[in-house]
Motif scaffolding. Sequence first.
Motif, short mmCIF file in Angstrom:
data_model
loop_
_atom_site.label_atom_id
_atom_site.label_comp_id
_atom_site.label_asym_id
_atom_site.label_seq_id
_atom_site.Cartn_x
_atom_site.Cartn_y
_atom_site.Cartn_z
N GLU A 76 0.05 2.29 -17.27
CA GLU A 76 1.28 1.93 -17.97
C GLU A 76 2.35 1.40 -17.02
OE1 GLU A 76 2.57 5.23 -20.22
OE2 GLU A 76 0.82 5.26 -21.55
N THR A 77 2.35 1.90 -15.80
CA THR A 77 3.35 1.46 -14.83
C THR A 77 2.78 0.54 -13.77
OG1 THR A 77 2.94 3.44 -13.47
CG2 THR A 77 4.65 3.57 -15.15
N LEU A 78 1.50 0.21 -13.86
CA LEU A 78 0.87 -0.63 -12.86
C LEU A 78 1.13 -2.10 -13.21
CD1 LEU A 78 -0.80 0.06 -10.35
CD2 LEU A 78 -2.85 -0.49 -11.66
N PRO A 79 1.79 -2.85 -12.34
CA PRO A 79 2.07 -4.26 -12.67
C PRO A 79 0.80 -5.10 -12.63
CG PRO A 79 2.77 -3.77 -10.42
CD PRO A 79 2.35 -2.46 -11.03
N LYS A 80 0.72 -6.07 -13.55
CA LYS A 80 -0.45 -6.95 -13.64
C LYS A 80 0.05 -8.39 -13.60
CE LYS A 80 -2.79 -3.61 -16.62
NZ LYS A 80 -1.61 -2.72 -16.71
N ALA A 135 9.38 -3.38 -9.00
CA ALA A 135 10.54 -4.17 -8.57
C ALA A 135 10.12 -5.28 -7.62
CB ALA A 135 11.57 -3.25 -7.91
N TYR A 136 9.17 -4.99 -6.74
CA TYR A 136 8.72 -6.01 -5.79
C TYR A 136 7.99 -7.14 -6.52
CZ TYR A 136 6.29 -8.10 -1.82
OH TYR A 136 5.82 -8.98 -0.88
N VAL A 137 7.14 -6.78 -7.47
CA VAL A 137 6.40 -7.80 -8.21
C VAL A 137 7.34 -8.65 -9.06
CG1 VAL A 137 4.65 -8.15 -10.00
CG2 VAL A 137 4.24 -6.51 -8.18
N GLU A 138 8.37 -8.03 -9.64
CA GLU A 138 9.33 -8.80 -10.42
C GLU A 138 10.03 -9.83 -9.55
OE1 GLU A 138 10.04 -8.91 -13.58
OE2 GLU A 138 8.51 -7.43 -14.12
N LEU A 174 0.81 -1.20 0.00
CA LEU A 174 0.00 0.00 0.00
C LEU A 174 0.85 1.26 0.00
CD1 LEU A 174 -2.91 1.07 0.10
CD2 LEU A 174 -2.72 1.08 2.60
N GLN A 175 1.98 1.24 0.65
CA GLN A 175 2.79 2.45 0.74
C GLN A 175 3.95 2.48 -0.25
OE1 GLN A 175 4.02 2.47 4.81
NE2 GLN A 175 4.95 0.45 4.73
N LEU A 176 4.02 1.53 -1.17
CA LEU A 176 5.06 1.55 -2.20
C LEU A 176 4.61 2.40 -3.39
CD1 LEU A 176 6.31 -2.16 -2.40
CD2 LEU A 176 7.44 -0.23 -1.32
N GLY A 177 5.57 3.10 -3.99
CA GLY A 177 5.30 3.78 -5.24
C GLY A 177 5.28 2.81 -6.41
N ASN A 178 4.94 3.30 -7.59
CA ASN A 178 4.82 2.41 -8.74
C ASN A 178 6.15 1.75 -9.10
OD1 ASN A 178 2.12 2.57 -9.18
ND2 ASN A 178 2.23 3.85 -11.00
N LEU A 179 7.24 2.49 -9.06
CA LEU A 179 8.54 1.93 -9.43
C LEU A 179 8.98 0.87 -8.43
CD1 LEU A 179 10.43 5.14 -10.61
CD2 LEU A 179 9.23 3.46 -12.00
N ASP A 180 8.81 1.16 -7.14
CA ASP A 180 9.15 0.17 -6.13
C ASP A 180 8.22 -1.04 -6.21
OD1 ASP A 180 11.18 1.79 -5.20
OD2 ASP A 180 9.89 2.80 -3.75
N LEU A 181 6.97 -0.79 -6.56
CA LEU A 181 6.02 -1.89 -6.67
C LEU A 181 6.40 -2.82 -7.83
CD1 LEU A 181 3.34 -3.12 -5.65
CD2 LEU A 181 2.17 -1.71 -7.34
#
Length: 529
Positions: free
Chosen positions: A338-342, A37-40, A28-35
């Motif tokens: 565009e930056t939201l991981p799916k 990286a986390y999803v990867e 919830l508190q991660l930005g898109n770029l950090d998110l």
Amino acid sequence: MALSPKLELRQSQSLVMTPQLMQAIKLLQLGNLDLVAYVEAELERNPLLERDEGEDRPVAVDGATLAAEREAAPGPASDFDGGLTVEPDAAGDFAPDAPEIGLDTAFESASPEIGDRLDADFSNVFQDDGAPEPMDPTRLVGETWSQTSNRGGSGGDEDYNLESYVAAEISLADHLAEQLALAVTDPMRRLIGRYLIDAVDEAGYLRTDTASVAEKLGAPLEMVEAVLALLQGFDPPGVCARDLAECLRLQLEERDRFDPAMRALVDNLALLAKRDFAALRRLTRVDDEDLADMIAEIRALNPKPGNAFGTTLVQPVVPDVVVRPGPDGGWLVELNSETLPKVLVNQTYFARVAKNAKGDKDKLYLSECMQTANWLVKSLDQRAKTILKVATEIVRQQDAFLTHGIQHLKPLNLRMIADAVGMHESTVSRVTSNKYMATTRGIFELKYFFTSSIASSEGGEAHSSESVRHRIREMIEREPADDVLSDDTIVKMLREAGIDIARRTVAKYREAMNIPSSVQRRREKQALV
């Protein structure tokens, strides 16, 4: 009263911070770029997760729709409609039910200091008996350049790219080391030079003293001083200086402009910072025109000469939310898809692998992967909905700012948004951390819209502190050179405009915007006339 040990049974309710719950709070508190990286990292760790290669489906909502849904709801808005339950497939019950707890409760009850979720050790799951033998670096000895490059480009394990070497930026240390190798042949002096170069920071300043270098290397202080003087003559001009005055002196000497008047000006940079031009004229013994030319030369110098080499790539801000005008005159709020991981959960692969699972350890591993994958998918979806809900309410509250500008920015705090959307303040705080909103007036951090309030002198609506800062800046920028506004005059003008503000508050806002005092501004403007 006698003290004795005894056993008691008590019933109580408590929130258990499971790894999945920690994951939801972290996302919830991660930005898109950090998110991303986390999803990867999760995609590499969890074999049941896969990327969603479908078309982008941006999530969008307007303020009127959200308000209607909130009024029609029987109770406070909820972020999640219940706990997660993983259903077993036909082959067996390998996925136990997760705790029946909603993410709303988790976001509201958990503290922001909760650590990352626990990492599971899956090192014994994947076994590669046929792993290739580690490459011996000595095999490359004696190979020609063409042989090495041809093998790397033939699709082997090595990821060689000639363009990465050609386009690589040279660092300041490498640039100085190349010049040192050409200018110094004595091994002792070259060793001292390398040690001094390693002590130079990114801005090009030497962050050690020559006495300590001489003591550590066991070299004469005169030799260390001589090597430092040699390094200070290298490119770029001003490098290896120990302070700002020395950096400016080296650049002026390289331009052959370090005369006695300029020396007096460089030795009194504190007076230049205070804009005490009368004292500088007495010290340099020049008239106003010559002093203005000297100051212009000082301003043309580079105070950080090392920044031109090996600079760190600045990551541009990627907005999480995009706000654009709607067809009905309102504002359309949507997530930046565009930056939201799916990601998706591969149920087919889970069913096929689960049928072949034999041991309890394999079954437990599959169930943990399935549970983690489902939690990640639902957490990402819930995160998107929560951010969209909070951003939409912020847009509704700050509609005047988006329409007319910063002068109409309203005072806003976390409680106002939390009460409007039916969440806890801690949830809103996590949502607005490291998130950015792209509007027609630029990209702003969500925290930017939360400002303190300044009371109105006429009993009307309060004013935002950010809009008051902007008003103070405009007043100072418009002041004439012969009538510089003091803090008391600014207070009087603001109170006439209906803003009840104290003098110390005006001084605090002015200093926060790096605006000098009225005395310093008067000196500077009179010198420029």
